[in-house]
Design an enzyme around this catalytic site. Structure first.
Site, PDB file in Angstrom:
ATOM      1  NE  ARG A 180      27.965  37.274  45.211  1.00  0.00           N
ATOM      2  CZ  ARG A 180      29.141  36.911  45.698  1.00  0.00           C
ATOM      3  NH1 ARG A 180      29.859  35.991  45.091  1.00  0.00           N
ATOM      4  NH2 ARG A 180      29.603  37.447  46.812  1.00  0.00           N
ATOM      5  CG  HIS A 232      33.159  40.955  46.826  1.00  0.00           C
ATOM      6  ND1 HIS A 232      32.403  39.994  46.184  1.00  0.00           N
ATOM      7  CD2 HIS A 232      34.432  40.517  46.759  1.00  0.00           C
ATOM      8  CE1 HIS A 232      33.197  39.026  45.745  1.00  0.00           C
ATOM      9  NE2 HIS A 232      34.427  39.313  46.082  1.00  0.00           N
ATOM     10  CD  GLU A 259      35.455  34.171  48.879  1.00  0.00           C
ATOM     11  OE1 GLU A 259      36.614  34.509  49.152  1.00  0.00           O
ATOM     12  OE2 GLU A 259      35.171  33.562  47.836  1.00  0.00           O
ATOM     13  CG  ASN A 310      31.755  32.423  46.980  1.00  0.00           C
ATOM     14  OD1 ASN A 310      30.582  32.368  46.589  1.00  0.00           O
ATOM     15  ND2 ASN A 310      32.395  33.569  47.154  1.00  0.00           N
ATOM     16  CE1 TYR A 320      36.753  30.504  42.081  1.00  0.00           C
ATOM     17  CE2 TYR A 320      36.063  30.981  44.325  1.00  0.00           C
ATOM     18  CZ  TYR A 320      36.079  31.313  42.980  1.00  0.00           C
ATOM     19  OH  TYR A 320      35.426  32.436  42.549  1.00  0.00           O
ATOM     20  CD  GLU A 374      33.110  34.604  44.349  1.00  0.00           C
ATOM     21  OE1 GLU A 374      34.249  34.088  44.317  1.00  0.00           O
ATOM     22  OE2 GLU A 374      32.862  35.676  44.916  1.00  0.00           O
TER      23      GLU A 374
END
Ligand SMILES: *[C@@H]1O[C@H](CO)[C@@H](O)[C@H](O)[C@H]1NC(C)=O
Ligand SMILES: *[C@@H]1O[C@H](CO)[C@@H](O)[C@H](O)[C@H]1NC(C)=O
Ligand SMILES: *[C@@H]1O[C@H](CO)[C@@H](O)[C@H](O)[C@H]1NC(C)=O
Length: 486
Positions: free
Chosen positions: A95, A140, A185, A328, A330, A393
């Site tokens: 990606r 991005h 995002e 994504n 985290y 991600e």
């Protein structure tokens, strides 16, 4: 943690202490990057400046180490090295993102930069020659500065300019690229820039107002690009188009109903803002956002809601614009209810009405919580009727070093949480993407935070890449399609 498996399997898994977890057939394992963070070549061969070029040049004091992405990993010149590393890892997909101003230097589609096109053609052809699926993000974060000068994402016309850019990309690369991510995002764009001033451009804070204007433009930009693909490219190119949304998991701090509702509100304001208009059968923003922001706007004496309305036509345009859900993830946070006093200065935080904290007892560290990932995947499944999810991600940041045992543990724990969500909970996930193949320019953190499976020596002009322990670990997972037992 909760398990929904048939009793026999459950007993077996108890008896065995640990269980071999295998990725299902067809599950894709890959790695990710973004143009500004790796390419360098910031003005090479006719590229125009982006908001990140402008920010790092004009305000080095805002970057942790005062560095720029002018050279970064120099992937503009070293893309063959990147392909060699990807090939050795045997990743299923790579990606990466297109730099809009490298292809369209002014942001507009009337002038196409042939050298920029050649760069991406080389990269895409090189990936395909090595049986690596290109997964391409159109945007991005490196917006052409020329478009920022017109107001950036708070200007609704940017949605049309984005669709023009998408059309150029589909036309040039869509014969070979079958996975497209429109925007990466949205919250990191709108909230980081307009609410917190921790993105690019700097100094355009507009809490509770610009934040939502930006959000509406992003939703329309995504939808216009998707509809364009449908009407002009899908029949011939047969690819898939989605958006990538980032989300934390919000765990209620207590079982009091106020906190449970606050955690739900945190999810709706964080993820639902983007996902509800696209993935829910009703479309439009989440009900709780519409209600709360309208109420708050009224007590603040605004003439109308600060959340810009989506017209019935816009709701229809946006609803259903997905072939997959790019996710994504985290962090996990504890969420509690918080009431803010009524005043005249609005903000996203006040609208959300939550307090976010970390739990020092969580393992392996506060906010890094594998079971939060599993709960998030289940929330997406329940909320949006189990759409096809590609995790675009997930990764671990540290201060650098080749023997990155903590990153290995992170990857193992998060892939395990993902596999339990898939195998035991029935979540429809078919891809996982590590951020990132190599250390790179981490936005306002500069080069102080490293996420790579490969180390990059940023003081060496040749920018050599060296595999870390985690690269070997992930290579083995890709080869065996199995997570090692504990
Ligand atoms: C909330 O209740 C659940 C189920 O009874 C329990 O597992 C959990 O530990 C409780 N959470 C808190 C923060 O008290
Ligand atoms: C809104 O306007 C009303 C009427 O003028 C006033 O009483 C009230 O204090 C204002 N609200 C705020 C938050 O300033
Ligand atoms: C990085 O490159 C510089 C310049 O070539 C060299 O002096 C340094 O030793 C390298 N660092 C490491 C950790 O290899």
């Amino acid at each position: 943690m909760y398990r929904k498996i048939i009793p026999v399997l459950w007993l077996l898994s108890l008896g065995a202490q640990s269980r071999e977890l295998k990725f299902p057939k067809g599950f894709k394992l890959g790695v990710a990057t973004a143009s500004y963070q790796i390419e360098g070549g910031w003005k090479a061969d006719g590229k125009g400046p982006s908001v990140w070029d402008a920010l790092t040049h004009d305000h080095p004091e805002l970057i942790a180490d005062h560095q720029t992405g002018d050279v970064a990993c120099d992937s503009y010149h070293l893309w063959k090295d990147d392909i060699t590393n990807l090939k050795n890892m045997k990743v299923d997909h790579y990606r990466f993102s297109l730099s809009w101003p490298r292809i369209l230097p002014s942001g507009f589609s009337n002038v196409i930069n042939p050298e920029g096109v050649k760069y991406y053609n080389n990269l895409i052809d090189g990936l395909i020659a090595n049986k690596i699926e290109p997964m391409v993000t159109l945007f991005h974060w490196d917006l052409p500065q020329n478009l920022q000068n017109l107001g950036g994402w708070t200007n609704p016309l940017i949605a049309d300019y984005f669709a023009d850019f998408a059309k150029v990309a589909f036309k040039l690369f869509g014969d070979r690229v079958k996975y497209w991510i429109t925007i990466n995002e949205p919250a990191s764009i709108c909230v980081d820039v307009y609410e917190y001033d921790i993105g690019a451009p700097a100094f355009v804070r507009s809490p509770g107002i610009g934040t939502y204007l930006c959000g509406k433009t992003i939703l329309l930009a995504h939808a216009k690009a998707f509809r364009l693909y449908d009407s002009e490219f899908r029949a011939a190119q047969k690819g898939k188009v989605g958006i990538t949304i980032d989300s934390t998991w919000g765990e209620p701090k207590t079982n009091r109903s106020q906190d449970v509702e606050a955690a739900e509100r945190e999810m709706q304001f964080g993820l639902g803002w983007w996902a509800h208009p696209i993935f829910s059968p009703q479309g439009d923003y989440p009900e709780v956002m519409k209600t709360v922001i309208a109420q708050n706007s009224k007590s603040e004496n605004f003439s109308e809601s600060r959340l810009p309305r989506l017209s019935p036509d816009e709701v229809k345009l946006i609803q259903g614009t997905f072939d997959f859900f790019g996710l994504n993830h985290y962090h996990t946070w504890l969420i509690s209810d918080k009431k803010f006093p009524v005043g005249t200065s609005p903000s996203f935080i006040k609208d959300k009405g939550t307090e976010v904290s970390a739990n020092p007892d969580w393992k392996p560290s506060p906010k890094i919580v594998p079971w939060g990932f599993r709960k998030l995947l289940n929330w997406v499944k329940k909320e949006y009727n189990n759409p096809l999810v590609i995790v675009t991600e997930n990764g671990y940041g540290d201060a650098g070093g080749l023997d990155d045992k903590a990153r290995v543990l992170f990857l193992k724990d998060f892939m395990e949480a993902l596999l339990l969500a898939v195998l035991d909970d029935g979540c429809n996930v078919n891809g996982y993407t590590v951020w990132s193949i190599m250390d790179n320019m981490e936005w306002r953190s500069g080069y102080t935070v490293k996420f790579g499976l490969f180390d990059v020596n940023f003081t060496d002009p040749r920018r050599p890449r060296t595999p870390k322990t985690s690269a070997q670990f992930y290579q083995t997972v890709i080869k065996t399609r199995t997570l090692p037992e504990k």
